[in-house]
Design an enzyme around this catalytic site. Structure first.
Site, PDB file in Angstrom:
ATOM      1  N   CYS A  92       0.822  -1.213   0.000  1.00  0.00           N
ATOM      2  CA  CYS A  92       0.000   0.000   0.000  1.00  0.00           C
ATOM      3  C   CYS A  92       0.854   1.259   0.000  1.00  0.00           C
ATOM      4  O   CYS A  92       0.522   2.267  -0.619  1.00  0.00           O
ATOM      5  CB  CYS A  92      -0.948  -0.003   1.200  1.00  0.00           C
ATOM      6  SG  CYS A  92      -0.114   0.102   2.798  1.00  0.00           S
ATOM      7  N   HIS A 386      -2.144   0.883   7.301  1.00  0.00           N
ATOM      8  CA  HIS A 386      -2.448   0.920   5.867  1.00  0.00           C
ATOM      9  C   HIS A 386      -2.318   2.339   5.339  1.00  0.00           C
ATOM     10  O   HIS A 386      -2.832   3.288   5.946  1.00  0.00           O
ATOM     11  CB  HIS A 386      -3.871   0.400   5.638  1.00  0.00           C
ATOM     12  CG  HIS A 386      -4.269   0.315   4.201  1.00  0.00           C
ATOM     13  ND1 HIS A 386      -3.591  -0.443   3.269  1.00  0.00           N
ATOM     14  CD2 HIS A 386      -5.298   0.901   3.520  1.00  0.00           C
ATOM     15  CE1 HIS A 386      -4.185  -0.340   2.089  1.00  0.00           C
ATOM     16  NE2 HIS A 386      -5.215   0.483   2.219  1.00  0.00           N
ATOM     17  N   ASN A 408      -8.065   4.576  -2.279  1.00  0.00           N
ATOM     18  CA  ASN A 408      -7.499   3.349  -1.721  1.00  0.00           C
ATOM     19  C   ASN A 408      -6.850   2.513  -2.830  1.00  0.00           C
ATOM     20  O   ASN A 408      -6.978   2.830  -4.016  1.00  0.00           O
ATOM     21  CB  ASN A 408      -8.601   2.556  -1.006  1.00  0.00           C
ATOM     22  CG  ASN A 408      -8.046   1.595   0.020  1.00  0.00           C
ATOM     23  OD1 ASN A 408      -6.849   1.497   0.223  1.00  0.00           O
ATOM     24  ND2 ASN A 408      -8.921   0.852   0.675  1.00  0.00           N
TER      25      ASN A 408
END
Length: 467
Positions: A92, A386, A408
């Protein structure tokens, strides 16, 4: 006499009830009776137990008073771009960092678009982390195997997590390539099997290097052996991720997909210079919100970096008010930001909506969950897990944030089409890191960020890698 006492003790042990424990601090039978009797099951409790036995806790704790339509209007929003998907990997940090870079390129060129290859930079991330481990083993070879630092290296010799510092160090050193030049493979999308094999090989190599140091081998021999070991790691990475190109041909495209001009030949570093403009290091600060520690101090995480010759993770600790003002300034100028969160807390994954009022666990379980942010961090109950790309904020009449929006890297899966919307209350509780271009940092904070950092250990609960 002694034999008689031993026989008596053995006889008493045999006559004790099966499973009995008498050591202080254990659960005695009397204590167990008190525990059992502390709360009597009511009819409502039995109904809840039956419901929980057959349903997800989150489904039962969902606050339906908060399940109405989500306000999707944002007063300040950066241009949308295609949604990415990190698949079954912990990259991520790379996806968010590259989202920021490609958005900056699109803003600078007005109509041109580029998608960067995560596989390319991930290849060098893994190679560099392998070297970081092997060099760390060499430098700590004089310590016992159970030393804290030695265990730090052997416990996690390699991983796929990281922070924006990794994007900066790796891209500055190795450049970038377009996604079509080096596409994803199964192992770059699904990193677990490859990581297990590489980690096992590195641990084996680590023991070999420790033996060489213990035997007094010359430094040049140890360095040569480390290089040979990295050759094997490189070969595994080529088999699983593919070999990075040394040059390639590429023509830029507009946001409508139209090719602009003839294709040119680039090296990865030449391409990086054209799309980014220059080194990333030195252009940003990393801010964190850690209420356990004094604000307006800079902290550096020892031994935590992506490359041996790169930068440790370094943060200036700031109150959320300061962090929000820098984020708002950047977004108002059309600049997206790398940011990280404890994303699993109070997230309605179906709606793509993060709000502390989403779930009422207290009423369901008949107890409270009362730790504040500092207490949650200190006890490993919460921390950065994250990274996502901050893209929008909705401001009230006084310029204060009401809600935020992030891009995202989980694919186009939720009702928000790959984005998450978060209330400001949630943002303040579960946001931890923000990377801000120095252009949007107040002079006072910029000066404080350059102070001598306080060194902290990588075992600190807040300094886990973003995944």
């Amino acid at each position: 006499m002694k034999r008689h006492l031993i026989f008596l003790a053995a006889l008493m042990a045999l006559s004790a009830p099966a499973g009995a424990q008498t050591k202080a601090g254990g659960i005695s039978q009397g204590m167990l009776d008190q525990i059992r009797g502390s709360r009597k099951m009511t009819a409502s409790d039995r109904a809840l137990a039956n419901a929980i036995a057959a349903n997800s806790i989150d489904n039962l704790a969902k606050n339906h008073a908060n399940a109405g339509l989500i306000d999707t209007y944002f007063s300040v929003e950066t241009p949308k771009q295609s949604i990415t998907d990190q698949q079954q990997s912990g990259r991520c940090w790379m996806f968010s960092g590259m989202n920021v870079l490609r958005a900056a390129f699109a803003k600078r060129t007005d109509s041109l678009r580029v998608d960067f290859s995560q596989a390319y930079l991930f290849f060098y991330d893994q190679l560099e982390k392998a070297n970081l481990f092997l060099q760390g083993v060499i430098e700590t070879a004089g310590k016992p195997i159970d030393d804290t630092r030695v265990q730090f290296f052997f416990k996690n010799p390699i991983n796929d997590g990281g922070t924006f510092c990794g994007v900066a160090d790796l891209a500055d050193k190795y450049g970038l390539v377009p996604k079509e030049v080096m596409p994803e493979t199964y192992s770059s999308d699904n990193t677990a099997q490859m990581a297990r094999l590489v980690a096992s090989k590195l641990r084996e190599y680590g023991l070999d290097l420790r033996r060489m140091v213990a035997e007094g081998k010359p430094e040049k021999d140890i360095e040569a052996e480390k290089t040979r070991m990295l050759g094997t790691v490189y070969h595994i990475l080529v088999l699983t991720i593919g070999e990075p190109p040394s040059s390639f041909s590429y023509a830029f495209k507009t946001d409508k997909g139209r090719t602009v001009g003839a294709a040119k030949t680039y090296t990865p570093l030449e391409f990086f210079k054209e799309v980014v403009g220059g080194p990333i290091n030195g252009t940003f600060i990393m801010a964190m919100n850690d209420p356990r520690r004094p604000y307006y101090k800079t902290y550096e995480v020892e031994y935590d970096r992506h490359t041996y010759d790169g930068h440790n993770w370094k943060y200036i600790n700031l109150p959320m008010d300061d962090i929000e003002q820098m984020a708002i300034a950047s977004l108002k100028d059309g600049r997206k930001l790398y940011s990280s969160y404890d994303v699993g807390k109070f997230l309605d994954r179906t709606r793509g909506y993060a709000d502390t009022a989403n779930y009422d666990y207290a009423s369901l379980m008949g107890t409270t969950f009362g730790m504040d942010k500092a207490e949650r961090i200190s006890t490993y109950d919460s921390g950065s897990t994250h990274a996502m790309t901050l893209t929008a904020v909705d401001l009230d009449a006084d310029g204060k944030a009401r809600k935020w929006k992030v891009e995202n890297s989980w694919g186009d899966w939720s009702q928000q089409n790959g984005y998450l919307i978060m209330t400001d209350n949630w943002f303040r509780e579960f946001m931890f890191r923000l990377v801000v271009n120095k252009k949007y940092v107040p002079a006072k904070i910029l000066k404080l960020s350059e102070q001598e950092p306080v060194m902290v250990m990588p075992e600190d609960p807040l300094f886990a890698a973003d995944r």
